[in-house]
Motif scaffolding. Sequence first.
Motif, mmCIF file in Angstrom:
data_model
loop_
_atom_site.group_PDB
_atom_site.id
_atom_site.type_symbol
_atom_site.label_atom_id
_atom_site.label_comp_id
_atom_site.label_asym_id
_atom_site.label_seq_id
_atom_site.Cartn_x
_atom_site.Cartn_y
_atom_site.Cartn_z
ATOM 1 N N CYS A 194 1.816 12.086 50.806
ATOM 2 C CA CYS A 194 0.933 11.784 49.681
ATOM 3 C C CYS A 194 0.420 10.354 49.779
ATOM 4 O O CYS A 194 1.146 9.457 50.225
ATOM 5 C CB CYS A 194 1.667 11.952 48.339
ATOM 6 S SG CYS A 194 2.279 13.600 48.020
ATOM 7 N N HIS A 195 -0.806 10.157 49.345
ATOM 8 C CA HIS A 195 -1.308 8.804 49.170
ATOM 9 C C HIS A 195 -0.558 8.140 48.037
ATOM 10 O O HIS A 195 -0.039 8.802 47.127
ATOM 11 C CB HIS A 195 -2.801 8.823 48.823
ATOM 12 C CG HIS A 195 -3.668 9.366 49.909
ATOM 13 N ND1 HIS A 195 -3.820 8.734 51.107
ATOM 14 C CD2 HIS A 195 -4.432 10.483 49.956
ATOM 15 C CE1 HIS A 195 -4.658 9.440 51.854
ATOM 16 N NE2 HIS A 195 -5.029 10.506 51.187
ATOM 17 N N LEU A 216 0.199 18.519 42.584
ATOM 18 C CA LEU A 216 0.578 17.672 43.713
ATOM 19 C C LEU A 216 1.659 18.325 44.553
ATOM 20 O O LEU A 216 1.646 18.230 45.789
ATOM 21 C CB LEU A 216 1.047 16.308 43.204
ATOM 22 C CG LEU A 216 1.348 15.268 44.282
ATOM 23 C CD1 LEU A 216 0.151 15.069 45.198
ATOM 24 C CD2 LEU A 216 1.755 13.935 43.653
ATOM 25 N N THR A 268 -0.919 8.686 40.097
ATOM 26 C CA THR A 268 -1.592 9.446 39.044
ATOM 27 C C THR A 268 -0.593 10.181 38.147
ATOM 28 O O THR A 268 -0.896 10.455 36.981
ATOM 29 C CB THR A 268 -2.564 10.475 39.650
ATOM 30 O OG1 THR A 268 -1.864 11.282 40.605
ATOM 31 C CG2 THR A 268 -3.740 9.786 40.307
ATOM 32 N N LEU A 291 0.099 20.841 46.725
ATOM 33 C CA LEU A 291 -0.648 20.165 47.786
ATOM 34 C C LEU A 291 0.294 19.735 48.913
ATOM 35 O O LEU A 291 -0.048 19.835 50.095
ATOM 36 C CB LEU A 291 -1.385 18.952 47.212
ATOM 37 C CG LEU A 291 -2.292 18.177 48.171
ATOM 38 C CD1 LEU A 291 -3.399 19.075 48.721
ATOM 39 C CD2 LEU A 291 -2.896 16.967 47.465
ATOM 40 N N GLU A 317 -8.667 5.103 54.229
ATOM 41 C CA GLU A 317 -8.023 6.229 53.577
ATOM 42 C C GLU A 317 -7.947 7.438 54.494
ATOM 43 O O GLU A 317 -6.955 8.152 54.543
ATOM 44 C CB GLU A 317 -8.778 6.588 52.296
ATOM 45 C CG GLU A 317 -8.634 5.528 51.194
ATOM 46 C CD GLU A 317 -9.293 5.973 49.915
ATOM 47 O OE1 GLU A 317 -9.884 7.075 49.918
ATOM 48 O OE2 GLU A 317 -9.227 5.233 48.929
ATOM 49 N N HIS A 323 -1.932 6.444 45.688
ATOM 50 C CA HIS A 323 -2.641 6.673 44.420
ATOM 51 C C HIS A 323 -2.406 8.086 43.908
ATOM 52 O O HIS A 323 -2.487 8.343 42.694
ATOM 53 C CB HIS A 323 -4.136 6.387 44.576
ATOM 54 C CG HIS A 323 -4.877 7.378 45.411
ATOM 55 N ND1 HIS A 323 -5.340 8.562 44.901
ATOM 56 C CD2 HIS A 323 -5.228 7.366 46.726
ATOM 57 C CE1 HIS A 323 -5.956 9.247 45.861
ATOM 58 N NE2 HIS A 323 -5.899 8.547 46.975
ATOM 59 N N GLU A 324 -2.104 9.059 44.797
ATOM 60 C CA GLU A 324 -1.783 10.414 44.351
ATOM 61 C C GLU A 324 -0.473 10.428 43.575
ATOM 62 O O GLU A 324 -0.327 11.148 42.582
ATOM 63 C CB GLU A 324 -1.702 11.355 45.553
ATOM 64 C CG GLU A 324 -3.047 11.684 46.161
ATOM 65 C CD GLU A 324 -2.927 12.560 47.390
ATOM 66 O OE1 GLU A 324 -3.855 13.340 47.651
ATOM 67 O OE2 GLU A 324 -1.909 12.450 48.110
ATOM 68 N N GLU A 361 -0.230 18.290 36.447
ATOM 69 C CA GLU A 361 -0.408 17.287 37.505
ATOM 70 C C GLU A 361 0.720 17.353 38.527
ATOM 71 O O GLU A 361 0.502 17.220 39.737
ATOM 72 C CB GLU A 361 -0.480 15.884 36.896
ATOM 73 C CG GLU A 361 -1.646 15.651 35.959
ATOM 74 C CD GLU A 361 -1.354 16.062 34.535
ATOM 75 O OE1 GLU A 361 -2.195 15.816 33.658
ATOM 76 O OE2 GLU A 361 -0.267 16.641 34.296
ATOM 77 N N TYR A 373 -4.548 9.220 55.770
ATOM 78 C CA TYR A 373 -4.294 10.642 55.573
ATOM 79 C C TYR A 373 -3.965 11.321 56.898
ATOM 80 O O TYR A 373 -3.054 12.127 56.984
ATOM 81 C CB TYR A 373 -5.512 11.296 54.925
ATOM 82 C CG TYR A 373 -5.355 12.771 54.741
ATOM 83 C CD1 TYR A 373 -4.574 13.279 53.722
ATOM 84 C CD2 TYR A 373 -5.957 13.671 55.619
ATOM 85 C CE1 TYR A 373 -4.408 14.640 53.559
ATOM 86 C CE2 TYR A 373 -5.800 15.027 55.458
ATOM 87 C CZ TYR A 373 -5.030 15.500 54.414
ATOM 88 O OH TYR A 373 -4.858 16.845 54.272
ATOM 89 N N ARG A 427 7.991 12.865 50.424
ATOM 90 C CA ARG A 427 6.764 12.802 49.621
ATOM 91 C C ARG A 427 5.916 11.588 49.967
ATOM 92 O O ARG A 427 4.680 11.644 49.892
ATOM 93 C CB ARG A 427 7.134 12.813 48.133
ATOM 94 C CG ARG A 427 7.575 11.504 47.555
ATOM 95 C CD ARG A 427 8.216 11.642 46.209
ATOM 96 N NE ARG A 427 9.561 12.142 46.330
ATOM 97 C CZ ARG A 427 10.621 11.362 46.592
ATOM 98 N NH1 ARG A 427 10.464 10.078 46.758
ATOM 99 N NH2 ARG A 427 11.822 11.868 46.679
#
Length: 641
Positions: free
Chosen positions: A377-378, A250, A384, A253, A34, A380-381, A246, A38, A373
Amino acid sequence: MMFRSKIKWVALGGLVLSFLSLLVHMFLANTSVELVQYSVMTRFIEDLNIDVVGKQSVRSKKLWKKVKSLEVLQPYANPRSKYPVPVEQSNGFIYAKIFGEFEKIRSSICDLVAISRLLNATLVIPEIQESTSSKGISSEFKSFSYLYNEEQFITSLNNDVIIVKNLPTKLKEARKRKEFPTFKPKTSASPDYYIKEVLPELKKSKVIGLVVMDGGCLQPILSSKFVEYQRLRCRVAFHALHFRPEILALAHLIVQRLRASGQPYLAYHPGLVRDSLAYQGCAELFQDIHTELIQYRRAQMVKQKMIRDDVSVDSFIRKLNGSCPLMPEEVGLLLRAMGYPPTTRIYLAGSETFGGQRVMIPLRAMYTNLVDRSNLCHKHELNTLLGKETPIPSNSLNSIPKKTIKDSTQEWNKAGPRPRPLPPPPDRPIYQHEKEGWYGWIAEKDSEPDPSPIDLRDKAHRLLWDALDYIVSVESDAFFPGFHNDGSGSPDFSSLVMGHRLYEMASSRTYRPDRMFLAKLLNTTQDHLYFPKRSWTLAARKHLNDSLAEEGLERQLLHSKPMSFLSHPLPECSCTISKKPGKNTCPKWIEDSYTKSRLQESENEQPDDDEVDEEEMNSENESKVNDSPSLEDDVEMDPDD
């Protein structure tokens, strides 16, 4: 015996330690993967013109500085005349179903609030049909809450319209029995239509339904007596319609990762959407299967009388008329002409880019820090935002049945002695890897198949991706649209972003290019696009710089506002900082806030001695070029100039 028991305990302890070390190893491996992912996603090629403390060079500063002539425009959407608070004894309830993409949904919600105020009605939270439970989205969300914050929407408009989450129980049951009248208003419906046609039915039945399909249900430009309804639209779009937490978290971020190490970034929306390209007839700008897909969609539009034109048109003539988008390669050349270095961080917005990554190859070659994007972004991000969804089988086209292949083979073998007319050979099975993607049907069928469940779910997901990109584009240091004012008659993503930036921060760098002018300009240097003459570079630079200020605003007023008021909410939703009191002068509290912010900016800015010299040198060089006897005789420019 004691010795053997000790050996057993030692062996058991060793097994336990081995198991624990294996668990620790797996945890560290997963964590390191991970971390590596990143670091790959957020690693940019740094600009050599910026130092460790984030100070930019003079040349780089000029590409990101605000437009001084527009700094006097400030957002001001508060009511300015007698504006009574709504009463609970309204004429009835309005419930609505909204169909369409992100930009159509956003514009339609603003129109519905204005209509509810006009009819003194209570508005039920609209249903966004693209994000209903039938599309397979998570049960955590209702249709509206999939995108927007319901509580914020209701409380922000307390003084404008009464909004409820649901109809009362008895009325809800009557709605299921279809006892209430339903209207399907056009995008250009006037206030008189609602007062004369809809209001009597509302007073009679106490509940009416509206079906909104074309990106709105109220004409964009209203007469001066309805100016407060225009400001209400602004309050809805820019203050009440907050995305759910949410999505906001994101998106912020992503902005934080883009601005890492003090770098600014530019947001670019290509606008390459299949429907817009088909509407304008831009099929020949693409190749192979993408041309066929656009032509097929255009034929559908002609059949449905959405277009009163021929199916086949000359795309290159349309492009010279400004009807087709600026392709990513051309945008890269224009950014180079402006002076943006190859390390500029560019955010690629938009959930649909027709043509895929292939059309982005030239732009990526010119600007290596082109990201979207998925790069920032991960996985999993992003997941979510979706919530817990039930699994759906993958979208696979039915291959040829084995029975058909077997029967064809037997018929071939039993056909008798050769030579004689034979039946056709058995069909070759088409494998899944040969038809991946939503366009795989074109190799097998003449008609486009109905969307599968996974297609419908993906369409709902695109609303979330557009919401993320909308926030990142609005907050960007510069914005460049590839295809705004697409002429389809509906609001488009780029125009809404430009209108939002114009409302909140009119002085931000928002390019408003004239595609007709740029298409002709690019056509003049077609033979040496990557090494144009100095005169061409100056012409492109002048046009884009002019588009940032009054010239671009006038063009946006003429072309964008008749399609969507939110794309150009001036002058109704703004005021002007002026020493002389006038009709549209800002109130004192806005002027004081503006003065305070200007003082803070001047304190934080450090004057650069080289700025004046560089500007003078640039102006002298440009004047020398302009005074030269023949611009066509200029030498080719340095690509790094």
